[in-house]
Motif scaffolding. Structure first.
Motif, mmCIF file in Angstrom:
data_model
loop_
_atom_site.group_PDB
_atom_site.id
_atom_site.type_symbol
_atom_site.label_atom_id
_atom_site.label_comp_id
_atom_site.label_asym_id
_atom_site.label_seq_id
_atom_site.Cartn_x
_atom_site.Cartn_y
_atom_site.Cartn_z
ATOM 1 N N ALA A 58 -8.591 5.643 -1.289
ATOM 2 C CA ALA A 58 -7.618 6.491 -0.604
ATOM 3 C C ALA A 58 -7.112 7.543 -1.594
ATOM 4 C CB ALA A 58 -6.453 5.666 -0.074
ATOM 5 N N VAL A 61 -9.333 9.009 3.351
ATOM 6 C CA VAL A 61 -9.772 7.627 3.135
ATOM 7 C C VAL A 61 -11.284 7.515 3.275
ATOM 8 C CG1 VAL A 61 -9.479 5.213 3.805
ATOM 9 C CG2 VAL A 61 -7.570 6.827 4.072
ATOM 10 N N CYS A 80 -3.319 9.955 3.602
ATOM 11 C CA CYS A 80 -4.399 9.925 2.626
ATOM 12 C C CYS A 80 -5.729 10.309 3.262
ATOM 13 C CB CYS A 80 -4.549 8.527 2.027
ATOM 14 S SG CYS A 80 -3.120 7.974 1.083
ATOM 15 N N ILE A 109 0.582 4.084 -3.017
ATOM 16 C CA ILE A 109 0.248 5.486 -2.770
ATOM 17 C C ILE A 109 1.336 6.389 -3.336
ATOM 18 C CG2 ILE A 109 -0.072 7.228 -0.968
ATOM 19 C CD1 ILE A 109 -2.474 5.351 -1.366
ATOM 20 N N ARG A 137 -4.518 2.357 8.313
ATOM 21 C CA ARG A 137 -3.248 2.188 7.599
ATOM 22 C C ARG A 137 -3.028 3.311 6.597
ATOM 23 N NH1 ARG A 137 0.323 -2.583 8.197
ATOM 24 N NH2 ARG A 137 -0.762 -3.852 9.729
ATOM 25 N N LEU A 138 -4.047 3.621 5.818
ATOM 26 C CA LEU A 138 -3.879 4.581 4.728
ATOM 27 C C LEU A 138 -3.931 6.015 5.223
ATOM 28 C CD1 LEU A 138 -5.903 2.505 2.203
ATOM 29 C CD2 LEU A 138 -3.531 3.232 1.860
ATOM 30 N N ARG A 189 -4.491 10.542 -2.353
ATOM 31 C CA ARG A 189 -3.230 11.120 -1.914
ATOM 32 C C ARG A 189 -3.359 12.638 -1.833
ATOM 33 N NH1 ARG A 189 2.754 10.340 -4.788
ATOM 34 N NH2 ARG A 189 3.931 11.412 -3.123
ATOM 35 N N LEU A 242 0.804 -1.220 0.000
ATOM 36 C CA LEU A 242 0.000 0.000 0.000
ATOM 37 C C LEU A 242 0.842 1.276 0.000
ATOM 38 C CD1 LEU A 242 -2.895 -1.066 2.408
ATOM 39 C CD2 LEU A 242 -2.830 -1.167 -0.099
ATOM 40 N N PRO A 243 1.899 1.399 0.812
ATOM 41 C CA PRO A 243 2.700 2.634 0.738
ATOM 42 C C PRO A 243 3.313 2.849 -0.642
ATOM 43 C CG PRO A 243 3.218 1.401 2.730
ATOM 44 C CD PRO A 243 2.372 0.503 1.891
ATOM 45 N N TYR A 252 -8.063 -0.801 7.284
ATOM 46 C CA TYR A 252 -7.498 -0.165 6.093
ATOM 47 C C TYR A 252 -7.512 1.359 6.217
ATOM 48 C CZ TYR A 252 -7.362 -4.618 3.610
ATOM 49 O OH TYR A 252 -7.074 -5.907 3.217
ATOM 50 N N LEU A 264 -0.666 7.119 6.179
ATOM 51 C CA LEU A 264 0.189 7.449 5.034
ATOM 52 C C LEU A 264 -0.142 8.817 4.459
ATOM 53 C CD1 LEU A 264 0.190 3.997 3.196
ATOM 54 C CD2 LEU A 264 2.014 4.965 4.612
#
Length: 264
Positions: free
Chosen positions: A259, A188, A186, A124, A180-181, A261, A120-121, A177, A184
């Motif tokens: 997600a 979401v 995002c 993204i 997690r995102l 960015r 996932l990273p 999820y 990062l």
């Protein structure tokens, strides 16, 4: 589809109940709203019918689609559009873009990739500022269809051949999820839907699972043993999903994530 599944894929079997299988994809893409991506990648495109709808939805976009199954890509290439929609054999875990992309779509793929959280990273980072990652995965691994399959694989008859073939809990829930995102950087949107699919035909749940969760099992067994396994599994599914006068109800839970960015 990822090579992590170690399965031979059958486009015709996967296409059984194709309309029902398409519903989560349609919901996912519909939630993207009025965006106009120019560069789109479909990671794990399968037999390509759904990917082709992306080219139709965004006629100015270039869509590249990848799948690790040669059988699926051979079927998908019937939908190719020169210069606009291409299909190639590749493992999604090894994908690196030549340039940033505006939209990554991954439909019913990440459950096959044990290390997908680590992807996932990277995915993204492959997006343009404001670009989106959109994926959906099955959330029905505690449903009778999957519990019975794992139990049968672990039974004395099959455990030496099949124990560990079907994973226990390969995906997160929407909250997992989202966390997690969001970490990062995002924005979401994560949710879940359970479709109450009404399937028709003889042993429809078995026919459904033969296109997906059963692929690693069927790939691991010779034809005679595969038929023996299917007979035992069929009997269990008939009890778990009884036929009704109007069809067989098959609850179908899916987890969805979009997600975005953040732009700098």
């Amino acid at each position: 589809m990822s090579r992590q599944a170690e399965a031979v894929w059958d486009p015709a079997q996967y296409g059984v109940y194709g309309d029902e299988r398409a519903r989560p994809f349609t919901e996912l893409v519909g939630r993207l709203g009025p965006i106009e991506p120019r560069h789109v990648v479909d990671l794990g495109c399968g037999s390509g019918e759904l990917t082709a709808t992306l080219a139709g939805r965004w006629p100015r976009a270039v869509v590249r689609a990848l799948d690790s199954s040669p059988e699926m890509i051979a079927a998908a290439r019937a939908h190719a559009i020169p210069g606009r929609l291409t299909f190639d054999v590749a493992d999604v875990t090894a994908w690196r873009p030549e340039h940033p992309v505006d939209l990554i779509v991954s439909n019913a793929v990440l459950q096959w990739v044990p290390e997908h959280l680590d992807l996932l990273p990277r995915w993204i980072d492959a997006l343009t500022p404001g670009g989106r990652l959109a994926f959906q995965v099955p959330g029905n691994f505690d449903a009778p269809s999957h519990v019975l399959l794992r139990e049968l694989c672990r039974s004395p008859r099959w455990r030496d051949r099949l124990a560990g073939t079907v994973r226990e809990d390969p995906v997160l829930d929407p909250a997992g999820y989202l966390d997690r995102l969001a970490r990062l950087g995002c924005a979401v949107d994560a949710w879940e839907t359970t479709y109450m699919q009404v399937l028709t035909g003889d042993d429809p749940v078995l026919e459904w699972v033969k296109g997906t969760a059963l692929r690693p099992v069927l790939s691991a067994l010779p034809p005679g043993e595969a038929e023996e396994f299917l007979t035992a599994y069929r009997d269990r599914l008939r009890d778990a999903y009884p036929a009704r006068p109007y069809g067989t109800v098959f609850p179908f839970r899916r987890v969805f994530v979009i997600a975005a960015r953040h732009a700098p």
